[in-house]
Design a protein around this motif. Structure first.
Motif, PDB file in Angstrom:
ATOM      1  N   THR A  16       0.830  -1.204   0.000  1.00 40.03           N
ATOM      2  CA  THR A  16       0.000   0.000   0.000  1.00 40.03           C
ATOM      3  C   THR A  16       0.867   1.257   0.000  1.00 40.03           C
ATOM      4  O   THR A  16       0.529   2.260  -0.633  1.00 40.03           O
ATOM      5  CB  THR A  16      -0.971  -0.029   1.200  1.00 40.03           C
ATOM      6  N   ASP A  39      -7.966  -4.947  -2.012  1.00 39.35           N
ATOM      7  CA  ASP A  39      -7.912  -5.428  -0.626  1.00 39.35           C
ATOM      8  C   ASP A  39      -9.192  -5.058   0.121  1.00 39.35           C
ATOM      9  O   ASP A  39      -9.588  -3.893   0.121  1.00 39.35           O
ATOM     10  CB  ASP A  39      -6.699  -4.792   0.071  1.00 39.35           C
ATOM     11  N   ASP A  79      -3.476  -1.861  -5.963  1.00 38.82           N
ATOM     12  CA  ASP A  79      -2.981  -2.360  -4.676  1.00 38.82           C
ATOM     13  C   ASP A  79      -3.680  -3.693  -4.405  1.00 38.82           C
ATOM     14  O   ASP A  79      -4.886  -3.809  -4.605  1.00 38.82           O
ATOM     15  CB  ASP A  79      -3.316  -1.345  -3.569  1.00 38.82           C
TER      16      ASP A  79
HETATM   17 MG   LIG Z   1      -1.868  -3.073   2.107  1.00 36.19          MG
END
Ligand SMILES: [Mg+2]
Ligand SMILES: Nc1ncnc2c1ncn2[C@@H]1O[C@H](COP(=O)(O)OP(=O)(O)O)[C@@H](O)[C@H]1O
Length: 210
Positions: A16, A39, A79
């Motif tokens: 991240t 995520d 991400d």
């Molecule tokens: Mg992360």
């Protein structure tokens, strides 16, 4: 238009941090950027929610089910969650032009990443040279034994290492504020910015070869 997947199944490896700072970099250069978050913890999207409106715009996208390249985006930064594997990993690799694998210099991280790199090597698009993969050392403090061990590991990984970022508090401070290193006065982070240069250079060059 390029899609960059940030992946490593090990939690806390710096995914991240790398994703948000990359998004911040391209936005600071006036590029249209989409930050897609696969995520379910939504760390990247939460960072975006904290981002002051005065900073260069980054579009957020919930990438949990699929991520589509927004046609207007010059760069889509994806991400991904810890534990990414199986079909989800396959699909994410297929959809990416470039893949960055952040890694910390610890025996635990090297152990967890080894199998993942093997899986990546075996992916068709990687084997055929359609998807480029590179490694990024995270929280690398030069002249430590751990950093040396990481460099040895990376040299054998079969993928180029395109950057080593030192451990610096500014990453956590920026993250809290929805900012990236590239939103801070350069004189305050000059050493860290320098460390990003080879990585950014690789990304821009590799994207031109697509
Ligand atoms: Mg992360
Ligand atoms: N270069 C760095 N210097 C200092 N802290 C870092 C650095 N890279 C990552 N971190 C910190 O490490 C922790 C885990 O990083 P994160 O990006 O959330 O990993 P992941 O997304 O892979 O789980 C975070 O608290 C982040 O602020």
């Amino acid at each position: 238009m390029s899609t960059v997947l940030i992946a490593n199944p090990k939690g806390g490896s710096g995914k991240t941090t790398l994703a948000t700072n990359l998004a911040g970099y391209f936005a600071s250069r006036g590029r249209h950027v989409t930050l897609s978050d696969m995520d379910r913890q939504r760390s990247a999207l939460q960072w975006l929610e904290r981002r002051p409106y005065k900073l260069p715009l980054i579009h957020g996208q919930d990438g949990r089910h699929s991520y589509t390249n927004s046609l207007s985006a010059d760069w889509t930064i994806v991400d991904s969650p810890a534990g990414l594997r199986g079909d989800k990993l396959k699909q994410a690799v297929k959809d990416a032009d470039l893949i960055l694998v952040p890694m910390q210099p610890s025996a635990f991280d090297m152990g967890a990443t080894r199998d993942f790199l093997q899986t990546l090597q075996e992916e068709k698009s990687v084997r055929k040279g359609q998807t480029f993969v590179a490694m990024v050392g995270m929280r690398v403090d030069n002249r430590t034994r751990a950093a040396l061990a990481l460099q040895e590991f990376l040299a054998q990984s079969g993928f180029p290492c395109v950057g080593n970022l030192r451990s610096a508090q500014v990453y956590a401070l920026a993250a809290e504020q929805g900012a990236s290193l590239f939103d801070i006065r350069p004189s305050q982070v000059s050493r860290d910015l320098q460390q990003w240069a080879p990585l950014l250079h690789w990304l821009v060059n590799a994207s031109k070869q697509k």
